[in-house]
Design a protein around this motif. Structure first.
Motif, PDB file in Angstrom:
ATOM      1  N   ASP A 134       6.015  16.622 -16.627  1.00  0.00           N
ATOM      2  CA  ASP A 134       5.809  16.505 -18.077  1.00  0.00           C
ATOM      3  C   ASP A 134       5.114  17.762 -18.614  1.00  0.00           C
ATOM      4  O   ASP A 134       5.447  18.270 -19.688  1.00  0.00           O
ATOM      5  CB  ASP A 134       4.969  15.264 -18.385  1.00  0.00           C
ATOM      6  N   ARG A 135       4.103  18.208 -17.808  1.00  0.00           N
ATOM      7  CA  ARG A 135       3.376  19.398 -18.255  1.00  0.00           C
ATOM      8  C   ARG A 135       4.311  20.608 -18.307  1.00  0.00           C
ATOM      9  O   ARG A 135       4.309  21.378 -19.286  1.00  0.00           O
ATOM     10  CB  ARG A 135       2.212  19.684 -17.288  1.00  0.00           C
ATOM     11  N   LEU A 136       5.129  20.770 -17.242  1.00  0.00           N
ATOM     12  CA  LEU A 136       6.076  21.880 -17.209  1.00  0.00           C
ATOM     13  C   LEU A 136       7.078  21.790 -18.354  1.00  0.00           C
ATOM     14  O   LEU A 136       7.436  22.792 -18.988  1.00  0.00           O
ATOM     15  CB  LEU A 136       6.814  21.909 -15.864  1.00  0.00           C
ATOM     16  N   ILE A 137       7.508  20.577 -18.600  1.00  0.00           N
ATOM     17  CA  ILE A 137       8.470  20.380 -19.696  1.00  0.00           C
ATOM     18  C   ILE A 137       7.823  20.770 -21.029  1.00  0.00           C
ATOM     19  O   ILE A 137       8.432  21.424 -21.877  1.00  0.00           O
ATOM     20  CB  ILE A 137       8.951  18.929 -19.718  1.00  0.00           C
ATOM     21  N   THR A 155       7.236  24.619 -25.354  1.00  0.00           N
ATOM     22  CA  THR A 155       6.461  25.562 -26.150  1.00  0.00           C
ATOM     23  C   THR A 155       7.091  26.954 -26.103  1.00  0.00           C
ATOM     24  O   THR A 155       7.258  27.621 -27.137  1.00  0.00           O
ATOM     25  CB  THR A 155       5.019  25.632 -25.614  1.00  0.00           C
ATOM     26  N   GLN A 156       7.448  27.360 -24.851  1.00  0.00           N
ATOM     27  CA  GLN A 156       8.079  28.670 -24.710  1.00  0.00           C
ATOM     28  C   GLN A 156       9.406  28.721 -25.456  1.00  0.00           C
ATOM     29  O   GLN A 156       9.733  29.729 -26.093  1.00  0.00           O
ATOM     30  CB  GLN A 156       8.309  28.976 -23.229  1.00  0.00           C
ATOM     31  N   LEU A 157      10.115  27.643 -25.345  1.00  0.00           N
ATOM     32  CA  LEU A 157      11.409  27.600 -26.029  1.00  0.00           C
ATOM     33  C   LEU A 157      11.220  27.739 -27.537  1.00  0.00           C
ATOM     34  O   LEU A 157      11.948  28.481 -28.214  1.00  0.00           O
ATOM     35  CB  LEU A 157      12.108  26.276 -25.708  1.00  0.00           C
ATOM     36  N   ALA A 168       0.839  -1.209   0.000  1.00  0.00           N
ATOM     37  CA  ALA A 168       0.000   0.000   0.000  1.00  0.00           C
ATOM     38  C   ALA A 168       0.873   1.258   0.000  1.00  0.00           C
ATOM     39  O   ALA A 168       0.613   2.214  -0.748  1.00  0.00           O
ATOM     40  CB  ALA A 168      -0.917  -0.008   1.228  1.00  0.00           C
ATOM     41  N   GLU A 169       1.907   1.249   0.861  1.00  0.00           N
ATOM     42  CA  GLU A 169       2.809   2.400   0.930  1.00  0.00           C
ATOM     43  C   GLU A 169       3.496   2.626  -0.407  1.00  0.00           C
ATOM     44  O   GLU A 169       3.604   3.756  -0.900  1.00  0.00           O
ATOM     45  CB  GLU A 169       3.854   2.157   2.025  1.00  0.00           C
ATOM     46  N   ARG A 170       3.907   1.538  -1.028  1.00  0.00           N
ATOM     47  CA  ARG A 170       4.567   1.658  -2.334  1.00  0.00           C
ATOM     48  C   ARG A 170       3.605   2.155  -3.398  1.00  0.00           C
ATOM     49  O   ARG A 170       3.975   2.933  -4.278  1.00  0.00           O
ATOM     50  CB  ARG A 170       5.169   0.309  -2.743  1.00  0.00           C
ATOM     51  N   ASP A 171       2.328   1.693  -3.289  1.00  0.00           N
ATOM     52  CA  ASP A 171       1.330   2.171  -4.247  1.00  0.00           C
ATOM     53  C   ASP A 171       1.132   3.684  -4.109  1.00  0.00           C
ATOM     54  O   ASP A 171       1.019   4.407  -5.101  1.00  0.00           O
ATOM     55  CB  ASP A 171      -0.003   1.450  -4.027  1.00  0.00           C
ATOM     56  N   ARG A 172       1.087   4.135  -2.815  1.00  0.00           N
ATOM     57  CA  ARG A 172       0.908   5.561  -2.584  1.00  0.00           C
ATOM     58  C   ARG A 172       2.087   6.352  -3.151  1.00  0.00           C
ATOM     59  O   ARG A 172       1.911   7.357  -3.853  1.00  0.00           O
ATOM     60  CB  ARG A 172       0.786   5.824  -1.073  1.00  0.00           C
ATOM     61  N   LEU A 173       3.277   5.876  -2.842  1.00  0.00           N
ATOM     62  CA  LEU A 173       4.473   6.546  -3.354  1.00  0.00           C
ATOM     63  C   LEU A 173       4.487   6.546  -4.876  1.00  0.00           C
ATOM     64  O   LEU A 173       4.877   7.521  -5.522  1.00  0.00           O
ATOM     65  CB  LEU A 173       5.733   5.857  -2.806  1.00  0.00           C
ATOM     66  N   LEU A 174       4.025   5.434  -5.419  1.00  0.00           N
ATOM     67  CA  LEU A 174       3.998   5.322  -6.881  1.00  0.00           C
ATOM     68  C   LEU A 174       3.010   6.331  -7.485  1.00  0.00           C
ATOM     69  O   LEU A 174       3.294   6.977  -8.504  1.00  0.00           O
ATOM     70  CB  LEU A 174       3.580   3.899  -7.269  1.00  0.00           C
ATOM     71  N   ALA A 175       1.839   6.463  -6.807  1.00  0.00           N
ATOM     72  CA  ALA A 175       0.855   7.421  -7.294  1.00  0.00           C
ATOM     73  C   ALA A 175       1.419   8.845  -7.228  1.00  0.00           C
ATOM     74  O   ALA A 175       1.257   9.640  -8.167  1.00  0.00           O
ATOM     75  CB  ALA A 175      -0.428   7.317  -6.456  1.00  0.00           C
ATOM     76  N   GLU A 176       2.090   9.141  -6.088  1.00  0.00           N
ATOM     77  CA  GLU A 176       2.697  10.472  -5.958  1.00  0.00           C
ATOM     78  C   GLU A 176       3.729  10.695  -7.053  1.00  0.00           C
ATOM     79  O   GLU A 176       3.789  11.779  -7.669  1.00  0.00           O
ATOM     80  CB  GLU A 176       3.370  10.600  -4.587  1.00  0.00           C
ATOM     81  N   ALA A 177       4.519   9.691  -7.249  1.00  0.00           N
ATOM     82  CA  ALA A 177       5.559   9.815  -8.272  1.00  0.00           C
ATOM     83  C   ALA A 177       4.936  10.026  -9.648  1.00  0.00           C
ATOM     84  O   ALA A 177       5.424  10.841 -10.454  1.00  0.00           O
ATOM     85  CB  ALA A 177       6.423   8.568  -8.273  1.00  0.00           C
ATOM     86  N   ARG A 178       3.816   9.341  -9.888  1.00  0.00           N
ATOM     87  CA  ARG A 178       3.151   9.504 -11.186  1.00  0.00           C
ATOM     88  C   ARG A 178       2.615  10.939 -11.338  1.00  0.00           C
ATOM     89  O   ARG A 178       2.690  11.540 -12.406  1.00  0.00           O
ATOM     90  CB  ARG A 178       2.011   8.500 -11.308  1.00  0.00           C
ATOM     91  N   THR A 179       2.013  11.444 -10.222  1.00  0.00           N
ATOM     92  CA  THR A 179       1.500  12.815 -10.272  1.00  0.00           C
ATOM     93  C   THR A 179       2.636  13.802 -10.539  1.00  0.00           C
ATOM     94  O   THR A 179       2.514  14.706 -11.387  1.00  0.00           O
ATOM     95  CB  THR A 179       0.824  13.155  -8.929  1.00  0.00           C
ATOM     96  N   GLN A 180       3.733  13.618  -9.798  1.00  0.00           N
ATOM     97  CA  GLN A 180       4.878  14.504  -9.993  1.00  0.00           C
ATOM     98  C   GLN A 180       5.413  14.394 -11.414  1.00  0.00           C
ATOM     99  O   GLN A 180       5.783  15.399 -12.035  1.00  0.00           O
ATOM    100  CB  GLN A 180       5.981  14.152  -8.992  1.00  0.00           C
ATOM    101  N   THR A 181       5.410  13.187 -11.896  1.00  0.00           N
ATOM    102  CA  THR A 181       5.906  12.974 -13.254  1.00  0.00           C
ATOM    103  C   THR A 181       5.010  13.693 -14.267  1.00  0.00           C
ATOM    104  O   THR A 181       5.493  14.347 -15.203  1.00  0.00           O
ATOM    105  CB  THR A 181       5.936  11.476 -13.568  1.00  0.00           C
TER     106      THR A 181
END
Lengths: 365, 230
Positions: free
Chosen positions: A195-198, A203-205, A178-191
């Motif tokens: 990705d959006r920022l990149i 686009t700006q570049l 469960a803890e790993r799933d949570r961390l994985l979800a967080e990591a996915r959100t951060q990713t």
């Protein structure tokens, strides 16, 4: 013809490796098939030969004596099996055997009775032994059952303990998952955010690159234009300098006072002079021709007529070439000259005079 | 050549009586003539053994002594290899030879060699003792299976072997040496280790079918090699 399967079963049977239903089924087949029986027998002999792989051990001498003593004891209890072939007794004549027969009958009866007595005793002994053996077997079976019960109980206890341990480990594992799933979800959100920022940065570049390209083009254009302007400016400056020079030259010339002086001499009417006056520099140039030669104590003196003064301004003395009557000299006014109305040349004593006294030789306006 | 022989796991063996009841010599009466099995005639050594066994069945102690002298060396060696205890091996030998005296009348020449029968009697008793020993050891060791040690299988004839049996031993060892290592290993475990098919498969980390096939091929090839010997 024995198939591979039965051949394999025969080999296993020869090594006593068949058990349970497999053994029962094979023995049923074996009972029906003489060829299979022969195969099993030959394979039993072959498997028995494997005993030779063990290093032979010389038996101790006492072992043979012990074996022989045991069969002696057996012989005493069971002297001769019923069906053992024994040597036949000798045959005697009946007439000579009658007394002996009676005695023999008596002996036989006695022996029979004795043997019966011994047989009964042996049977009783055997019965006691069998009873003892049965008791021992029963005791052994009970001990074996007790041992199996203890083993089974300990195995069950071990199994329960293992199940409890496994349950604990399972709970721990679930929590970790469960803890790993949570961390994985967080990591996915951060990713995803990264990705959006990149994507935005890209686009700006891209926009910046496009703007830089446009600016670069404009810079190139401006650079070309600046070079052209610089070139044209240089040309214009040159032209301005030239025009300025021309204008200045024209201005200077316009300001110059150029006067031709005519002869006032009767004896030298061809005498001529030209005076050019630069008011800016307050200097001028005089050129004379065909003036009469001077005496040693005489000089020609130039005068500049400026209305702001009551007398002409002294322009200096000069001499001429006695032969040609020509002279060319620069002159300056002794006083500042504002406007020039006329130039005049007089004949004066050597070195000149402050105010004109001699006769006018030349005059021009 | 050497192999390691494991201890005998629990519940491997049939009772001795069960083994003997399954033997081809049971219940035949005394000294029935050899049955025709289609197999080749026994060689001289088997013939001598068979004659001695016939005389033993008639109560001939001299023949019994001769038979003991011929068989006791290899049989005691095999018993000792299985039991790894000389005193227990001697007890097994004693019991087996007493049984030979008692049951000699049930021996049939056509149902196998005398040596083969004697080997069966000794091996069954030895394996049964190992099983009982393991029962006690398991009880003490909280049913943990553990190897009790390893024994070396001979590759060369020893000086203690009789001349006649020495020839047999040499021939058997030479024939076994020609087997592929995996077949040899399976046969040795089956004969001296007394393991079940499944236990042999686990011991060798091989599928059960593979182990069965190895035993079959190994035993058939060994039979062929021994039949071809001079």
């Amino acid at each position: 013809m024995i198939d591979d399967h039965h051949e394999e079963l025969a080999a296993l049977h020869a090594l006593d490796l068949l058990e349970g239903a497999e053994r029962t089924q094979f023995e049923q087949a074996l009972a029906r098939d003489p060829a299979l029986q022969a195969l099993v027998l030959s394979l039993r002999d072959t498997s028995a030969a494997l005993a030779h792989l063990a290093p032979a051990v010389p038996p101790p001498p006492g072992l043979k004596h012990r074996v022989l003593a045991s069969i002696d004891a057996l012989e005493k209890n069971d002297p001769a099996p019923d069906n053992v072939i024994r040597p036949a007794p000798a045959v005697f004549r009946l007439s000579r055997m009658i007394p002996w027969a009676a005695a023999a009958a008596l002996v036989v009866c006695s022996a029979w009775l004795g043997s019966r007595y011994l047989a009964v005793r042996v049977e009783a002994d055997l019965a006691r032994k069998e009873q003892k053996l049965t008791e021992l077997t029963l005791q052994s079976s009970q001990q074996q059952l007790e041992a199996e019960r203890i083993i089974a109980r300990r195995r069950a206890e071990n199994a329960q303990q293992q199940i409890a341990t496994a349950g604990t480990q399972l709970e721990t594992t679930r929590a970790l998952v469960a803890e790993r799933d949570r961390l994985l979800a967080e990591a996915r959100t951060q990713t995803a955010e990264r990705d959006r920022l990149i994507a935005e940065a890209r686009t700006q570049l891209t926009t910046r690159e496009r703007e830089i390209a446009i600016l670069t083009q404009r810079i190139d254009i401006f650079t070309g234009a600046a070079e052209e302007i610089g070139r044209k400016l240089g040309e214009a400056q040159q032209q301005v300098a030239r025009l300025t020079f021309e204008l200045k030259s024209q201005g200077d010339l316009a300001d110059f006072k150029i006067t031709t002086l005519a002869s006032l001499l009767k004896n030298s009417p061809q005498a001529l002079a030209v005076a050019v006056w630069d008011p800016g520099k307050q200097e001028g140039v005089l050129k004379v021709e065909k003036l009469p030669a001077l005496l040693a104590n005489q000089d020609y003196q130039l005068w500049i007529v400026d209305p702001q003064y009551p007398n002409p301004v002294d322009g200096g003395v000069f001499t001429v070439d006695p032969k040609t009557g020509e002279a060319r000299r620069k002159f300056k006014a002794k006083q500042p000259v504002g406007a020039v109305n006329a130039f005049a040349v007089t004949l004066e004593q050597k070195g000149g005079v402050p105010v004109a006294k001699g006769p006018f030789v030349l005059l021009g306006k | 050549m050497s192999i390691s022989i494991p201890c005998f796991p629990d519940g491997l063996f049939h009772a001795v009586a069960e083994q003997e009841s399954a033997s081809p010599w049971r219940g035949r009466g005394r000294m029935t003539p050899p049955a025709s099995t289609g197999s080749p005639p026994p060689d001289n050594r088997q013939h001598i053994d068979a004659r001695l066994m016939q005389r033993v069945a008639q109560g001939d102690r001299q023949a019994y002594g001769d038979l003991y002298d011929r068989f006791s060396g290899p049989l005691l060696g095999a018993a000792q290899l299985i039991l790894r205890d000389s005193a227990e091996a001697q007890d097994v030998m004693h019991d087996a030879f007493v049984t030979i005296w008692e049951k000699a009348t049930t021996f049939e020449v056509g149902r196998g060699s005398a040596f083969s029968w004697a080997v069966t009697l000794v091996r069954n008793r030895a394996i049964d003792r190992v099983r009982m020993r393991r029962r006690r050891a398991e009880l003490l060791a909280d049913s943990v299976l553990s190897d009790l040690g390893y024994a070396e299988v001979a590759t060369e004839s020893t000086g203690s072997e009789s001349a006649a049996l020495g020839d047999d031993a040499r021939a058997v060892r030479a024939a076994v040496a020609t087997l592929p290592a995996e077949q040899k290993r399976a046969l040795e475990l089956a004969f001296f280790g007394g393991l079940t098919q499944e236990e042999i498969a686990r011991k060798l980390s091989e599928p059960l079918g593979t182990v069965k096939a190895r035993i079959r091929r190994g035993l058939l090839k060994l039979r062929e090699s021994l039949a071809l010997r001079p």
